[in-house]
Design an enzyme around this catalytic site. Structure first.
Site, PDB file in Angstrom:
ATOM      1  N   GLN A   4       1.252  -0.974   0.225  1.00 39.23           N
ATOM      2  CA  GLN A   4      -0.290  -0.012   0.401  1.00 39.23           C
ATOM      3  C   GLN A   4       1.005   0.969   0.148  1.00 39.23           C
ATOM      4  OE1 GLN A   4      -2.215  -1.921   3.642  1.00 39.23           O
ATOM      5  NE2 GLN A   4      -3.168  -0.387   2.709  1.00 39.23           N
ATOM      6  N   PHE A  14      -6.215  -4.226   3.585  1.00 34.84           N
ATOM      7  CA  PHE A  14      -6.221  -3.792   4.657  1.00 34.84           C
ATOM      8  C   PHE A  14      -5.705  -2.975   5.863  1.00 34.84           C
ATOM      9  CE2 PHE A  14      -8.569  -7.431   3.148  1.00 34.84           C
ATOM     10  CZ  PHE A  14      -9.434  -7.155   2.380  1.00 34.84           C
ATOM     11  N   ARG A  23      -5.351   7.643  17.063  1.00 36.06           N
ATOM     12  CA  ARG A  23      -7.114   7.817  16.208  1.00 36.06           C
ATOM     13  C   ARG A  23      -8.033   7.185  17.650  1.00 36.06           C
ATOM     14  NH1 ARG A  23      -9.239   8.272  11.471  1.00 36.06           N
ATOM     15  NH2 ARG A  23      -7.523   9.227  10.126  1.00 36.06           N
ATOM     16  N   ARG A  31      -8.048  -1.550   8.555  1.00 34.72           N
ATOM     17  CA  ARG A  31      -8.932  -1.044   8.514  1.00 34.72           C
ATOM     18  C   ARG A  31      -9.673  -0.483  10.008  1.00 34.72           C
ATOM     19  NH1 ARG A  31     -13.437  -3.940   4.012  1.00 34.72           N
ATOM     20  NH2 ARG A  31     -14.489  -2.176   3.204  1.00 34.72           N
ATOM     21  N   PHE A  54      -7.771   1.573  11.799  1.00 32.66           N
ATOM     22  CA  PHE A  54      -6.665   2.681  11.922  1.00 32.66           C
ATOM     23  C   PHE A  54      -6.766   2.623  14.232  1.00 32.66           C
ATOM     24  CE2 PHE A  54      -2.475   5.629  12.134  1.00 32.66           C
ATOM     25  CZ  PHE A  54      -2.023   4.095  11.690  1.00 32.66           C
ATOM     26  N   ALA A  80      -6.212   5.454   5.312  1.00 34.59           N
ATOM     27  CA  ALA A  80      -6.851   6.562   6.260  1.00 34.59           C
ATOM     28  C   ALA A  80      -7.742   7.193   5.523  1.00 34.59           C
ATOM     29  CB  ALA A  80      -5.571   7.873   5.786  1.00 34.59           C
ATOM     30  N   GLU A  98     -13.091   3.508   5.250  1.00 34.67           N
ATOM     31  CA  GLU A  98     -13.108   1.776   6.712  1.00 34.67           C
ATOM     32  C   GLU A  98     -14.212   2.864   7.388  1.00 34.67           C
ATOM     33  OE1 GLU A  98      -8.270   3.544   8.532  1.00 34.67           O
ATOM     34  OE2 GLU A  98      -9.487   5.055   7.441  1.00 34.67           O
TER      35      GLU A  98
END
Length: 769
Positions: A207, A238, A320, A352, A354, A521, A723
């Site tokens: 990714q 993911f 997060r 996914r 995060f 994100a 997400e």
């Protein structure tokens, strides 16, 4: 880029378009990294890993490995000319461990052989002597021992101490939520091909090609411009292919450099699951003060995550979690602590959501407990705690919420799902049945969109138009099945008003677009769509100027429409205009760039505006549970989700459905289990259960919120959808908890994942060991 007043259908923006590789997928012609033609002299690699969770390496004998016919060489830490590190943030993730192993599965050496089977068989012949050390295996033990990969963070809002003393009611509790393996269908893989002049070409399922480029360069002690990384597509990511592929790419490149031959490292499923990181599991403790109607006046919350042996991306992930421990609820007074725990387990990583899902799980558990303490419907307690529109709208991290539509979504879904009537029916059913019990729950989602590491919110793109009118498109985003490439191509097609078939979508390549951020994100379309639009509009502006000058008219009379261009009274095909522009020496190539505006965050104060906007949604889940076995079934799910002005409703719908089911797996069936020695015992589909089509609800009603338009100037006013839908599955967990609650067991001690064993135990707390 502001929204157009009218979106034409020619380019496909706003219309359901099939995935660009759909036909390749179903015909078996889509090429993944392992499908690429192999050089004739390709070498294959296998990892030699630790079988102890925490130990010093006293001696290692690799001669039995080297003696195997077909083994070419063995890599150890001493072979690394540059940095022995593939960590994305800190230098704490050794590519190959030299003296100390910190989790069972940590790579110590790598075997290079002429074929895969030889390499994999040879790794078992190494003789390694260890001095075992005491491992720390879980978050609560790590907190007690003050074992952390990063400093803990603490945020205080208002005056929580005073608010708690004044609260009419108080409630304390603790729970936990498990981790999750990404279980991408295509495993981790990298192939490195050495070239002339110190060049190294790396094909990798990743990714984040730019990070692979930089890490490989550091490992090989080369410059970034010596390393090129390419990825056309992944078979799922993911988050598991954000930082983790650097391990494989680094070892493959090191083998290629040392031997002068191309080298490939492909992990089998067991090794993949043992060696690579997963979603963080969390231990959660809370104390809440609230009113007789369930309105929270104060929340004290502790989140302790098992980060594993290194930092990896745990800093941003746990941040997060803190950002989302409010979900859709206003917290006037709060005391939030986040512990980033160092344990002797694999270093956990992106997945996914995060960290957001774990934070949301915590606050939803609090809401559910409060509702049960008051004997109120959780839907009413949730609604009473929602953020307001123009008041009660400041988050614990000081961002003002300006786009709140959760009330609209919740009200609409409650009505369309017949929630109240079904709850009454379920109560009647449960009164008549002793073995089977049904439950229902409705939960909201408010998810912030942007990288919380602000500088990552940027993207680049490259567009060529060839003189036959066909278009070549490249950008920094990566395709992992989510449809990003399709959406970005739709944007370009719409700007030029040409058919999608005229656009060639190309592999993500660091040689074409540099310094890209990870496709993560949920920002892929936001960032890369805007960058591609910037490049396309530059070319379109040149073409418009040329057309006006060529036909002696004003630029305002030039219009691109339906594969044609109108210039005053003249009408040309798009191809004809391109040919004329080329012959007139007009540039038909452009780069584009985008940086998300109006975002900022002060880490020291834990305050700012980390998110450009929020995506919203809600779900209602109905389940049935067999109290004799704990087995259960998701009977029905109703979802209403906010995609803004959807770029592609077909792809967005697929993301909502898939995200929800993946979330259901996280919260119900996907259990990661380490034994007391720190050995992962669930490392194959025989022991680790991801959901299948049979686990989808029998009645699955998914809708995209109509007439929703992003208030921010995103690409055509769309919203991210990668997400946020995963967290809609929280409704399934709380429906299961609802099903097993009784007057004698009002607060079933159910933790996630809610496996049949966990459900059975929680439904009979008096029988628990």
């Amino acid at each position: 880029m502001a929204a157009d007043t009218e979106i034409k259908a020619t380019g496909g923006v706003g219309e359901p378009q099939h995935h660009d590789s759909a036909f390749l997928h179903v015909s078996g012609n889509a090429r993944y990294t392992d499908d690429l033609p192999e050089p004739t002299n390709l070498l294959h690699i296998a990892l030699g890993i630790s079988h102890h969770a925490h130990a010093e390496i006293e001696d290692i004998d690799l001669q039995p490995v080297l003696a195997v016919e077909g083994v070419v060489d063995v890599l150890v830490a001493a072979d690394i000319p540059g940095k022995n590190n593939y960590g994305p943030v800190l230098d704490d993730d050794p590519l190959l461990s030299a003296n100390l192993v910190q989790y069972a599965g940590q790579p110590i050496f790598a075997v290079i052989a002429e074929d895969v089977s030889t390499a994999r068989q040879a790794v078992d012949l190494a003789v390694i002597s260890y001095r075992e050390l005491e491992p720390v295996l879980d978050a609560r033990t790590a907190v007690a021992k003050k074992s952390f990969v990063l400093p803990s963070k603490h945020v205080v809002v208002g005056n929580p101490v005073e608010a708690l003393t004044q609260a009419p009611r108080q409630l304390s509790g603790q729970t936990s939520v498990g981790g999750q393996d990404q279980f991408y269908l295509e495993g981790q893989i990298a192939m490195a091909v050495p070239g002339e002049d110190n060049n190294m070409l790396v094909y990798c399922s990743t990714q984040h090609p730019s990070e692979i480029q930089h890490v490989v360069a550091q490992i090989l002690k080369r410059n970034s411009n010596d390393v090129m990384v390419e990825c056309r597509r992944m078979g799922g990511g993911f988050g598991g292919k954000e930082s983790q592929p650097a391990l494989l790419a680094g070892i493959a490149a090191l083998a290629a450099q040392k031997t002068g031959r191309p080298a490939k490292l492909r992990l089998d499923r067991d090794v993949d699951m043992i060696v690579t990181g997963k979603r963080h599991d969390f231990a959660i403790d809370y104390t809440a003060g609230y009113s007789d109607t369930g309105e929270i006046s104060v929340l004290q919350l502790s989140l302790a995550s098992r980060c594993g042996m290194s930092a990896d991306l745990s800093g941003a992930i746990n941040d997060r979690a803190m950002f989302h421990c409010d979900n859709a609820y206003y917290l006037p007074n709060a005391d939030i602590t986040s512990h980033r725990c160092k344990t002797n387990t694999v270093s956990n990583t992106a997945f996914r959501g995060f960290g957001g899902p774990q934070g949301m799980f915590a606050i939803e558990y609090v809401i559910d407990d409060i509702s049960r303490a008051l004997s109120l419907d959780p839907v009413d307690v949730r609604r009473s705690n929602f953020y307001g529109i123009n008041e009660r709208n400041i988050t614990p991290y000081k961002q003002v919420i300006k786009d709140n539509i959760i009330h609209q979504i919740f009200d609409s879904l409650e009505d369309s799902s017949d929630y109240r009537a079904r709850r009454s029916e379920i109560q009647a059913f449960n009164n008549k049945n002793t073995q089977l019990k049904r439950g229902i729950a409705m939960t909201p989602v408010k998810f912030g969109i942007s990288f919380t590491t602000t500088h990552l919110n940027q993207a680049g793109a490259l567009i060529h138009i060839y003189n036959d009118g066909t278009v070549y498109l490249n950008h920094g985003g990566t395709e992992m099945g989510q449809g990003l490439f399709t959406k970005v191509a739709q944007v370009v097609a719409h700007i030029f008003q040409i058919d999608m078939e005229k656009i060639k979508i190309s592999a993500t390549d660091t040689a074409k677009v540099p310094n890209t951020s990870a496709t993560a994100a949920s920002s892929g379309s936001d960032l890369n769509g805007q960058a591609a639009a910037d490049a396309a509009n530059k070319i379109k502006k040149r073409l418009t100027k040329f057309a006006a000058e060529h036909f002696g008219t004003d630029t305002s009379s030039v219009e691109f429409t339906n594969n044609h261009v109108k210039v005053g009274s003249q009408v040309l095909t798009f191809n004809e205009l391109i040919k004329l522009a080329y012959e007139a020496r007009t540039s038909l190539s452009a780069t584009g760039f985008y940086a998300t505006p109006d975002i900022h965050f002060d880490q020291e104060q834990f305050a700012g505006q980390p998110f450009y906007y929020f995506a919203y949604g809600a779900a209602v889940s109905e389940v049935v549970v067999d109290l004799l076995t704990g087995e259960n079934r998701l009977l029905r799910a109703d979802i209403l989700h906010d995609c803004g002005k959807s770029l592609n409703p077909a792809i967005d719908l697929g993301q909502i459905e898939g995200g929800f089911i993946q979330g259901v797996g996280w919260l119900t069936t996907e259990e990661l289990h380490w034994d007391t020695d720190g050995i992962l015992k669930t490392h194959a589909p025989s022991t680790y259960k991801i959901p299948t089509i049979g686990d989808a609800p029998v009645d699955f009603r998914v809708n995209i919120l109509e007439s929703a338009e992003n208030q921010q100037e995103t690409i055509y006013r769309s919203k991210a959808v990668g997400e946020p839908p995963l967290m809609l599955a929280l409704s399934t967990f709380f429906a299961l908890r609802d099903a097993i609650a009784t007057p004698a067991n009002t607060h079933p001690p159910l933790a996630a994942p809610a496996t049949p064993e966990a459900i059975l135990t929680a439904s009979r707390p008096e029988a628990a060991p």
